[in-house]
Motif scaffolding. Structure first.
Motif, PDB file in Angstrom:
ATOM      1  N   LEU A 197       0.847  -1.186   0.000  1.00 43.00           N
ATOM      2  CA  LEU A 197       0.000   0.000   0.000  1.00 43.00           C
ATOM      3  C   LEU A 197       0.888   1.243   0.000  1.00 43.00           C
ATOM      4  O   LEU A 197       1.258   1.758   1.051  1.00 43.00           O
ATOM      5  CB  LEU A 197      -0.948  -0.027   1.205  1.00 43.00           C
ATOM      6  N   LEU A 198       1.218   1.719  -1.198  1.00 45.20           N
ATOM      7  CA  LEU A 198       2.132   2.858  -1.333  1.00 45.20           C
ATOM      8  C   LEU A 198       1.471   4.155  -0.896  1.00 45.20           C
ATOM      9  O   LEU A 198       2.127   5.057  -0.386  1.00 45.20           O
ATOM     10  CB  LEU A 198       2.597   2.974  -2.786  1.00 45.20           C
ATOM     11  N   LEU A 199       0.154   4.243  -1.099  1.00 49.49           N
ATOM     12  CA  LEU A 199      -0.599   5.441  -0.742  1.00 49.49           C
ATOM     13  C   LEU A 199      -1.774   5.052   0.145  1.00 49.49           C
ATOM     14  O   LEU A 199      -2.617   4.242  -0.254  1.00 49.49           O
ATOM     15  CB  LEU A 199      -1.106   6.147  -2.000  1.00 49.49           C
ATOM     16  N   VAL A 200      -1.830   5.642   1.331  1.00 56.26           N
ATOM     17  CA  VAL A 200      -2.892   5.349   2.293  1.00 56.26           C
ATOM     18  C   VAL A 200      -3.418   6.678   2.841  1.00 56.26           C
ATOM     19  O   VAL A 200      -2.652   7.615   3.072  1.00 56.26           O
ATOM     20  CB  VAL A 200      -2.354   4.483   3.460  1.00 56.26           C
ATOM     21  N   GLY A 201      -4.722   6.738   3.055  1.00 53.15           N
ATOM     22  CA  GLY A 201      -5.319   7.882   3.720  1.00 53.15           C
ATOM     23  C   GLY A 201      -5.916   7.451   5.045  1.00 53.15           C
ATOM     24  O   GLY A 201      -6.948   6.770   5.072  1.00 53.15           O
ATOM     25  N   LEU A 202      -5.248   7.792   6.137  1.00 50.91           N
ATOM     26  CA  LEU A 202      -5.764   7.470   7.467  1.00 50.91           C
ATOM     27  C   LEU A 202      -6.755   8.555   7.876  1.00 50.91           C
ATOM     28  O   LEU A 202      -6.474   9.743   7.735  1.00 50.91           O
ATOM     29  CB  LEU A 202      -4.626   7.393   8.480  1.00 50.91           C
ATOM     30  N   ASP A 203      -7.908   8.142   8.398  1.00 50.77           N
ATOM     31  CA  ASP A 203      -8.864   9.103   8.937  1.00 50.77           C
ATOM     32  C   ASP A 203      -8.756   9.085  10.449  1.00 50.77           C
ATOM     33  O   ASP A 203      -8.849   8.023  11.077  1.00 50.77           O
ATOM     34  CB  ASP A 203     -10.284   8.762   8.499  1.00 50.77           C
ATOM     35  N   VAL A 204      -8.562  10.262  11.028  1.00 48.19           N
ATOM     36  CA  VAL A 204      -8.368  10.397  12.469  1.00 48.19           C
ATOM     37  C   VAL A 204      -9.304  11.486  12.989  1.00 48.19           C
ATOM     38  O   VAL A 204      -9.315  12.601  12.476  1.00 48.19           O
ATOM     39  CB  VAL A 204      -6.901  10.750  12.816  1.00 48.19           C
ATOM     40  N   ILE A 205     -10.094  11.138  14.001  1.00 48.49           N
ATOM     41  CA  ILE A 205     -10.928  12.122  14.687  1.00 48.49           C
ATOM     42  C   ILE A 205     -10.411  12.235  16.111  1.00 48.49           C
ATOM     43  O   ILE A 205     -10.369  11.230  16.843  1.00 48.49           O
ATOM     44  CB  ILE A 205     -12.406  11.704  14.684  1.00 48.49           C
ATOM     45  N   GLY A 206     -10.018  13.437  16.494  1.00 47.26           N
ATOM     46  CA  GLY A 206      -9.408  13.611  17.809  1.00 47.26           C
ATOM     47  C   GLY A 206      -8.144  12.788  17.912  1.00 47.26           C
ATOM     48  O   GLY A 206      -7.198  12.966  17.141  1.00 47.26           O
ATOM     49  N   GLU A 207      -8.137  11.825  18.843  1.00 47.41           N
ATOM     50  CA  GLU A 207      -6.986  10.951  19.047  1.00 47.41           C
ATOM     51  C   GLU A 207      -7.184   9.574  18.423  1.00 47.41           C
ATOM     52  O   GLU A 207      -6.343   8.698  18.604  1.00 47.41           O
ATOM     53  CB  GLU A 207      -6.763  10.766  20.564  1.00 47.41           C
ATOM     54  N   ASN A 208      -8.280   9.397  17.678  1.00 49.49           N
ATOM     55  CA  ASN A 208      -8.713   8.054  17.299  1.00 49.49           C
ATOM     56  C   ASN A 208      -8.699   7.812  15.796  1.00 49.49           C
ATOM     57  O   ASN A 208      -9.255   8.607  15.016  1.00 49.49           O
ATOM     58  CB  ASN A 208     -10.133   7.801  17.821  1.00 49.49           C
ATOM     59  N   LEU A 209      -8.109   6.687  15.412  1.00 47.87           N
ATOM     60  CA  LEU A 209      -8.156   6.207  14.035  1.00 47.87           C
ATOM     61  C   LEU A 209      -9.555   5.676  13.744  1.00 47.87           C
ATOM     62  O   LEU A 209     -10.091   4.869  14.497  1.00 47.87           O
ATOM     63  CB  LEU A 209      -7.126   5.098  13.851  1.00 47.87           C
ATOM     64  N   THR A 210     -10.157   6.119  12.620  1.00 47.07           N
ATOM     65  CA  THR A 210     -11.510   5.668  12.299  1.00 47.07           C
ATOM     66  C   THR A 210     -11.597   4.900  10.983  1.00 47.07           C
ATOM     67  O   THR A 210     -12.504   4.084  10.810  1.00 47.07           O
ATOM     68  CB  THR A 210     -12.490   6.855  12.230  1.00 47.07           C
ATOM     69  N   GLU A 211     -10.682   5.141  10.031  1.00 45.71           N
ATOM     70  CA  GLU A 211     -10.685   4.408   8.766  1.00 45.71           C
ATOM     71  C   GLU A 211      -9.262   4.341   8.214  1.00 45.71           C
ATOM     72  O   GLU A 211      -8.417   5.180   8.537  1.00 45.71           O
ATOM     73  CB  GLU A 211     -11.598   5.072   7.722  1.00 45.71           C
ATOM     74  N   VAL A 212      -9.050   3.340   7.346  1.00 48.03           N
ATOM     75  CA  VAL A 212      -7.784   3.204   6.613  1.00 48.03           C
ATOM     76  C   VAL A 212      -8.146   3.146   5.136  1.00 48.03           C
ATOM     77  O   VAL A 212      -8.579   2.116   4.628  1.00 48.03           O
ATOM     78  CB  VAL A 212      -7.018   1.939   7.036  1.00 48.03           C
ATOM     79  N   ASN A 213      -8.014   4.262   4.433  1.00 50.88           N
ATOM     80  CA  ASN A 213      -8.450   4.367   3.047  1.00 50.88           C
ATOM     81  C   ASN A 213      -7.330   3.942   2.103  1.00 50.88           C
ATOM     82  O   ASN A 213      -6.223   4.501   2.144  1.00 50.88           O
ATOM     83  CB  ASN A 213      -8.859   5.803   2.741  1.00 50.88           C
ATOM     84  N   VAL A 214      -7.626   2.950   1.242  1.00 50.69           N
ATOM     85  CA  VAL A 214      -6.600   2.383   0.373  1.00 50.69           C
ATOM     86  C   VAL A 214      -7.008   2.348  -1.096  1.00 50.69           C
ATOM     87  O   VAL A 214      -6.176   2.041  -1.951  1.00 50.69           O
ATOM     88  CB  VAL A 214      -6.228   0.951   0.826  1.00 50.69           C
ATOM     89  N   THR A 215      -8.269   2.626  -1.419  1.00 55.70           N
ATOM     90  CA  THR A 215      -8.710   2.524  -2.808  1.00 55.70           C
ATOM     91  C   THR A 215      -8.253   3.742  -3.618  1.00 55.70           C
ATOM     92  O   THR A 215      -7.506   3.599  -4.591  1.00 55.70           O
ATOM     93  CB  THR A 215     -10.230   2.363  -2.892  1.00 55.70           C
ATOM     94  N   SER A 216      -8.679   4.928  -3.234  1.00 58.87           N
ATOM     95  CA  SER A 216      -8.297   6.131  -3.988  1.00 58.87           C
ATOM     96  C   SER A 216      -8.263   7.342  -3.052  1.00 58.87           C
ATOM     97  O   SER A 216      -9.077   8.263  -3.171  1.00 58.87           O
ATOM     98  CB  SER A 216      -9.262   6.387  -5.145  1.00 58.87           C
ATOM     99  N   PRO A 217      -7.311   7.346  -2.103  1.00 58.14           N
ATOM    100  CA  PRO A 217      -7.229   8.463  -1.145  1.00 58.14           C
ATOM    101  C   PRO A 217      -7.078   9.809  -1.851  1.00 58.14           C
ATOM    102  O   PRO A 217      -6.371   9.917  -2.859  1.00 58.14           O
ATOM    103  CB  PRO A 217      -5.989   8.131  -0.317  1.00 58.14           C
TER     104      PRO A 217
END
Length: 314
Positions: free
Chosen positions: A266-286
């Motif tokens: 996974l060369l390109l990843v979009g992590l979604d973070v709200i406050g201190e918390n990870l909520t998603e790991v986007n790997v299709t088309s960040p």
């Protein structure tokens, strides 16, 4: 290099904000040849994966932003890199596409992100591997368990596992208003698995998109801030994107996950973070390349093409 982009139709691109366009523009600026095809253009015949591909040329104009040569059939292994940028829904057609791309990899193609890694990392469920960074979460289709989760936490977000752009997300507060109807609708009366997460009040400061390229975090994030009483910060749901320097906590999460995900392809990843918390790991088309560049001057597309060149050329 010859770089092919697998994406949704070019006619739907909004080039002022599209991250795939930003990648194309940077690749073209460096002299790489650009090619384009859609998932429906792929074919497996006599064991070989090919696609009907057209070479495109960027014009620099906002209205007619590209010209294209006539489409021809090309073995996918003939490209130096194939950038997978098809948007969800992650339905069975999407899965079939990853199978074809995986066969192409075995035939010598370089596909970014790895099709098997995309398939193995559902953008909602992947956070289950990193629960030390998440808020309390449950994944199930069982109504009784979902009700018990809500009773325990009082303020809960419910969402489907295959959505994007904030579609199908519901918040149920302590009054449990419409709880049963929401669970019945999202689970299709127990036939579909969904996710429940304890509500994170820090959403009012934004749902942060933390981009990780080649295992390394981009130094700026885009905080997508909900508007008009919405609980969703997604830009597609009307959120406003505000770029800001990456926080210490965001960097901690990105540096912990980034190398592991890069090692998985996974060369390109979009992590979604709200406050201190990870909520998603986007790997299709960040996304969010252009919003960050426009507000900070940091060229995310250049960092990405650097990583592609490093992967392909060494």
């Amino acid at each position: 290099m010859k770089i092919a982009f697998l994406a949704d139709p070019l006619s739907g691109f909004k080039i002022y904000k599209d991250s795939t366009f930003a990648m194309m523009r940077e690749a073209a600026r460096r002299g790489h040849a650009l090619y384009f095809f859609e998932q429906r253009d792929m074919v497996l015949e006599e064991g070989i994966v090919s696609a009907r591909v057209m070479q495109i040329h960027l014009t620099g104009e906002p209205d007619v932003w590209y010209t294209a040569d006539a489409a021809v059939d090309v073995k996918l292994s003939e490209f130096d890199a194939i950038i997978e940028r098809k948007d969800p829904p992650f339905d069975m057609e999407y899965v079939y596409g990853t199978y074809l791309l995986e066969l192409a990899v075995r035939q010598g193609a370089c596909v970014i992100n790895s099709p098997s890694a995309i398939r193995d990392h559902n953008e909602k469920l992947a956070i289950g591997q990193f629960s030390q960074y998440t808020s309390p979460t449950m994944v199930t289709s069982d109504e009784a368990r979902l009700r018990a989760f809500h009773a325990k936490h009082g303020d809960v977000i419910f969402k489907p596992l295959d959505g994007m752009g904030g579609a199908g997300i519901f918040r149920v507060k302590s009054d449990a208003l419409n709880l049963g109807s929401i669970i019945e609708t999202l689970t299709a009366n127990g036939r579909h698995t969904i996710m429940a997460q304890k509500f994170i009040p820090a959403i009012d400061k934004g749902d942060k998109r933390v981009l990780v390229i080649g295992g390394k975090p981009v130094p700026f994030v885009l905080a997508r801030i909900p508007q008009n009483g919405e609980v969703r910060g997604n830009l597609a749901a009307g959120g406003i994107g505000v770029a800001q320097p990456i926080s210490e906590r965001d960097r901690e999460i990105a540096e912990a996950l980034g190398p592991l995900l890069a090692e998985r392809g996974l060369l390109l990843v979009g992590l979604d973070v709200i406050g201190e918390n990870l909520t998603e790991v986007n790997v299709t088309s960040p996304t969010c390349f252009q919003e960050i560049f426009d507000q900070t001057g940091f060229d995310v597309a250049a960092m990405f093409i650097d990583a592609v060149e490093q992967k392909v050329l060494g």
